[in-house]
Design a protein around this motif. Structure first.
Motif, PDB file in Angstrom:
ATOM      1  N   GLN A 174      -2.924  -6.508   3.882  1.00  0.00           N
ATOM      2  CA  GLN A 174      -3.380  -5.375   3.073  1.00  0.00           C
ATOM      3  C   GLN A 174      -4.581  -5.733   2.203  1.00  0.00           C
ATOM      4  O   GLN A 174      -5.414  -4.876   1.895  1.00  0.00           O
ATOM      5  CB  GLN A 174      -2.230  -4.881   2.196  1.00  0.00           C
ATOM      6  CG  GLN A 174      -1.116  -4.185   2.984  1.00  0.00           C
ATOM      7  CD  GLN A 174       0.067  -3.844   2.111  1.00  0.00           C
ATOM      8  OE1 GLN A 174       0.055  -4.073   0.892  1.00  0.00           O
ATOM      9  NE2 GLN A 174       1.113  -3.284   2.729  1.00  0.00           N
TER      10      GLN A 174
ATOM     11  N   THR B  93       4.966  -3.655  13.072  1.00  0.00           N
ATOM     12  CA  THR B  93       4.279  -2.999  11.953  1.00  0.00           C
ATOM     13  C   THR B  93       2.773  -3.119  12.114  1.00  0.00           C
ATOM     14  O   THR B  93       2.020  -2.148  11.912  1.00  0.00           O
ATOM     15  CB  THR B  93       4.721  -3.619  10.615  1.00  0.00           C
ATOM     16  OG1 THR B  93       6.139  -3.477  10.485  1.00  0.00           O
ATOM     17  CG2 THR B  93       4.020  -2.946   9.447  1.00  0.00           C
ATOM     18  N   LEU B  94       2.300  -4.307  12.473  1.00  0.00           N
ATOM     19  CA  LEU B  94       0.860  -4.519  12.667  1.00  0.00           C
ATOM     20  C   LEU B  94       0.356  -3.713  13.863  1.00  0.00           C
ATOM     21  O   LEU B  94      -0.735  -3.121  13.817  1.00  0.00           O
ATOM     22  CB  LEU B  94       0.578  -6.014  12.863  1.00  0.00           C
ATOM     23  CG  LEU B  94       0.846  -6.914  11.655  1.00  0.00           C
ATOM     24  CD1 LEU B  94       0.620  -8.384  12.020  1.00  0.00           C
ATOM     25  CD2 LEU B  94      -0.055  -6.537  10.474  1.00  0.00           C
TER      26      LEU B  94
ATOM     27  N   HIS C  37     -10.520  -3.855   6.469  1.00  0.00           N
ATOM     28  CA  HIS C  37     -10.599  -3.515   7.885  1.00  0.00           C
ATOM     29  C   HIS C  37     -10.065  -4.635   8.784  1.00  0.00           C
ATOM     30  O   HIS C  37     -10.788  -5.175   9.648  1.00  0.00           O
ATOM     31  CB  HIS C  37     -12.051  -3.209   8.279  1.00  0.00           C
ATOM     32  CG  HIS C  37     -12.712  -2.222   7.359  1.00  0.00           C
ATOM     33  ND1 HIS C  37     -12.253  -0.922   7.188  1.00  0.00           N
ATOM     34  CD2 HIS C  37     -13.794  -2.361   6.534  1.00  0.00           C
ATOM     35  CE1 HIS C  37     -13.029  -0.309   6.306  1.00  0.00           C
ATOM     36  NE2 HIS C  37     -13.970  -1.147   5.888  1.00  0.00           N
TER      37      HIS C  37
ATOM     38  N   ILE D 259      -3.378  -3.444  14.672  1.00  0.00           N
ATOM     39  CA  ILE D 259      -3.714  -4.837  14.379  1.00  0.00           C
ATOM     40  C   ILE D 259      -2.949  -5.735  15.345  1.00  0.00           C
ATOM     41  O   ILE D 259      -1.747  -5.568  15.567  1.00  0.00           O
ATOM     42  CB  ILE D 259      -3.357  -5.202  12.930  1.00  0.00           C
ATOM     43  CG1 ILE D 259      -4.101  -4.279  11.954  1.00  0.00           C
ATOM     44  CG2 ILE D 259      -3.681  -6.665  12.639  1.00  0.00           C
ATOM     45  CD1 ILE D 259      -3.667  -4.439  10.507  1.00  0.00           C
TER      46      ILE D 259
ATOM     47  N   ALA E  20       1.480  -0.921  14.978  1.00  0.00           N
ATOM     48  CA  ALA E  20       1.385   0.496  14.607  1.00  0.00           C
ATOM     49  C   ALA E  20       0.103   0.780  13.849  1.00  0.00           C
ATOM     50  O   ALA E  20      -0.377   1.921  13.834  1.00  0.00           O
ATOM     51  CB  ALA E  20       2.602   0.894  13.770  1.00  0.00           C
ATOM     52  N   GLN E  21      -0.454  -0.255  13.192  1.00  0.00           N
ATOM     53  CA  GLN E  21      -1.701  -0.089  12.447  1.00  0.00           C
ATOM     54  C   GLN E  21      -2.913  -0.481  13.281  1.00  0.00           C
ATOM     55  O   GLN E  21      -4.040  -0.526  12.770  1.00  0.00           O
ATOM     56  CB  GLN E  21      -1.662  -0.937  11.169  1.00  0.00           C
ATOM     57  CG  GLN E  21      -0.525  -0.576  10.224  1.00  0.00           C
ATOM     58  CD  GLN E  21      -0.432  -1.532   9.047  1.00  0.00           C
ATOM     59  OE1 GLN E  21      -1.403  -2.218   8.711  1.00  0.00           O
ATOM     60  NE2 GLN E  21       0.721  -1.576   8.391  1.00  0.00           N
TER      61      GLN E  21
END
Length: 569
Positions: free
Chosen positions: A474, A506-507, A478, A512, A509-510
């Motif tokens: 976080q 989680t990453l 970017h 990443i 889904a973003q």
């Protein structure tokens, strides 16, 4: 090979050096001079005749000299184990001295068998929980306990009160009761013990001091003036016999034997490891279980009672300069000869002289210099050392040690629960990666978070790992990818694997990508076994951080050419 593994004491004696004999002889005589009155006194704690205390010394000391791996440790009656034996046998004996003796033999044999079983089960790892600060704190506590416990012999009256503080308070309130002839004899003994090693280093100071004090008491009849002496001791060796018992008694004694075996091993192991560290060699904890167990069987066979490492006699051995296990054999033979032929002169040994020797031995155990060194290195371990000393003095040997070990384990668990971590970068002129929090000029790869977690990922820190990694992501502007440097992750459990999966999802889904570098050992095996290695996208497990960064740069360049549909390299 066989001797060095199973009979290290005998193996050491087979390579004996002639120059060791004089200091070993001096140490053996000195240890015997201290062992005799202590063994007699400790027998009274159990409720046994004085000669039984000597029975518990002779054969166990010889057996340990052949089997034990410590060159300094002296085995014999111990105050803590004697008190526990008394508590175990007294309710069953119901005031019958003969039953006290019989039950003491039974519980001693049970203790020996338990110790041997623990050794065969390789339970010596228990000794690994005794860190260096705990060892120093233990010895300091034993030293202070010896000082408090022997002051009564020097001032001429029995100090009442249990524990170090209460004993000192009782002494301070009764200074007017000092028996001056006894006090003078004790102070003279201390003066000799201090002066003789300086002026005549080859003389056995403890033995000479006790001998001189004994001759003075006998010549001038100081016992008539209230100077306490040992008094008569019956001569002869024990008559071997196996006591009778029943199932109910065995059940009760078995429960108590577990506690006695624990105290016996802890006391012996702490003393043995402490003196081994002083002299630059190591102790095999598993073998010490066996050696102490066989020694206890020998004590039971000779109609004695449970024995342990004798810290005061070990301190005397070390103070005089004993070099090998021959010290224990010499001391045992001297005790046997005295028990058979020379019990009459023992009656004149003054308690004040023995108290003076033990005061010096106790003072020698106290290590102030190491406390200063520990303070400079680690405040937590310093206070752990002090707490061990306070615990030994206030709670007793075993509770004090357990308290210190528990705190050390809790501190270890806390450090694993919240280990150090870092987002990595590079500084020109510094080889390898650095923590960007500690280097303001550190450079990172745009869009890539290189994260390191410095411990195993287990059930109690898995959520902390997940939280810290996502927080690091976080903070990045970017972010496109995360490279997890797993070199310091020695192991991972099921909860850790679940947390790593949640981080990946989680990453993902973003948008990443998660890669892992330097996975090895049990961590890598768990990745493969859990299927997580197979589930990760092709090429996202790297042998080094450099390889992961190179792959990220290739993927970034591919993104620029082909757009978001480009697969990770």
């Amino acid at each position: 090979m066989f001797l060095s593994r199973w009979l290290p004491g005998l193996a050491n004696l087979l390579h004996y050096r002639a120059e060791w004999f004089r200091p070993d002889l001096q140490a053996g005589l000195s240890v015997a001079a201290i062992q005799i009155p202590i063994a007699i006194a400790y027998a009274q704690i159990v409720g046994l005749p004085p000669q039984v205390g000597l029975y518990a010394c002779i054969l166990p000391m010889i057996i340990y000299a052949f089997i034990g791996s410590s060159r300094q440790l002296m085995v014999g009656p111990d105050a803590a184990t004697c008190a526990m034996i008394a508590g175990a046998v007294a309710p069953l004996a119901m005031g019958d001295p003969e039953r006290v003796a019989q039950l003491s033999v039974i519980v001693t044999v049970l203790v020996g068998l338990m110790l041997i079983g623990a050794g065969l089960a390789r339970a010596g790892f228990i000794a690994s929980f005794f860190s260096r600060p705990i060892l120093i704190g233990y010895l300091n506590g034993i030293g202070l306990s010896l000082l408090a416990g022997q002051l009564g012999k020097v001032v001429g009256f029995q100090i009442e009160g249990n524990g170090f503080i209460l004993s000192l308070l009782n002494l301070a309130g009764r200074l007017g009761e000092i028996h001056w002839p006894t006090f003078a004899l004790g102070i003279a003994g201390l003066a000799l013990l201090i002066a003789l090693p300086t002026r005549f280093p080859k003389l056995p100071a403890a033995l000479v001091t006790v001998a001189i004090a004994t001759v003075v008491v006998a010549l001038f009849g100081l016992d008539r003036f209230g100077v306490a002496v040992l008094g008569p001791v019956p001569a002869g060796m024990p008559k071997l016999a196996w006591p009778h018992t029943n199932l109910e008694e065995m059940k009760s004694l078995l429960r108590d034997a577990i506690g006695i075996a624990t105290v016996s091993f802890c006391s012996a192991m702490l003393t043995a490891r402490s003196f081994a560290a002083r002299h630059g060699y190591t102790i095999n904890a598993n073998h010490e279980f066996l050696a102490l167990g066989v020694s206890n069987l020998a004590a039971g066979a000779s109609q004695g009672f449970a024995i342990s490492g004798a810290d005061s006699r070990t301190a005397v051995n070390d103070m005089v300069g004993g070099k090998s296990q021959l010290v224990g054999i010499i001391a045992a033979l001297v005790i046997a000869l005295i028990l058979m032929f020379f019990t009459t002169p023992m009656a004149w040994i003054p308690q004040a002289a023995l108290g003076a020797v033990l005061l010096m031995a106790g003072w020698g155990l106290i290590d102030i210099k190491s406390l200063h060194k520990i303070w400079k290195l680690s405040r937590f371990e310093y206070w752990l050392c002090v707490l061990t000393t306070v615990g030994v003095l206030g709670l007793g040997v075993l509770p004090g040690i357990i308290l210190a070990v528990t705190l050390a384990i809790l501190r270890l668990l806390y450090s694993i629960y919240q280990p150090t971590d870092a987002v990595l970068g590079w500084v020109p002129g510094i080889e390898g990666q650095v923590d960007i929090r500690k280097h303001e000029d550190a450079r990172t790869v745009p869009g890539l978070v290189v994260y390191r977690f410095d411990d195993a990922i287990l059930f109690f820190n898995a959520d902390y790992f997940k939280m810290r990694l996502l927080e690091a992501v976080q903070r990045e502007k970017h972010p496109r990818a995360v490279l997890f440097d797993a070199e310091a992750v020695t192991s991972i459990d099921v909860s850790g694997i679940a947390a790593l999966r949640e981080v990946r999802d989680t990453l993902h889904a973003q948008g990443i990508v998660l890669g892992i570098a330097r996975a090895r050992g049990s961590f890598l095996r768990m990745l493969v076994r859990s299927g997580l290695a197979r589930e990760m996208e092709t090429g996202l497990l790297y042998g080094s951080v450099r390889a992961g960064i190179r792959a990220y740069r290739l993927w970034r360049n591919k993104l620029r050419r082909e757009g978001p549909s480009a697969e990770p390299v």
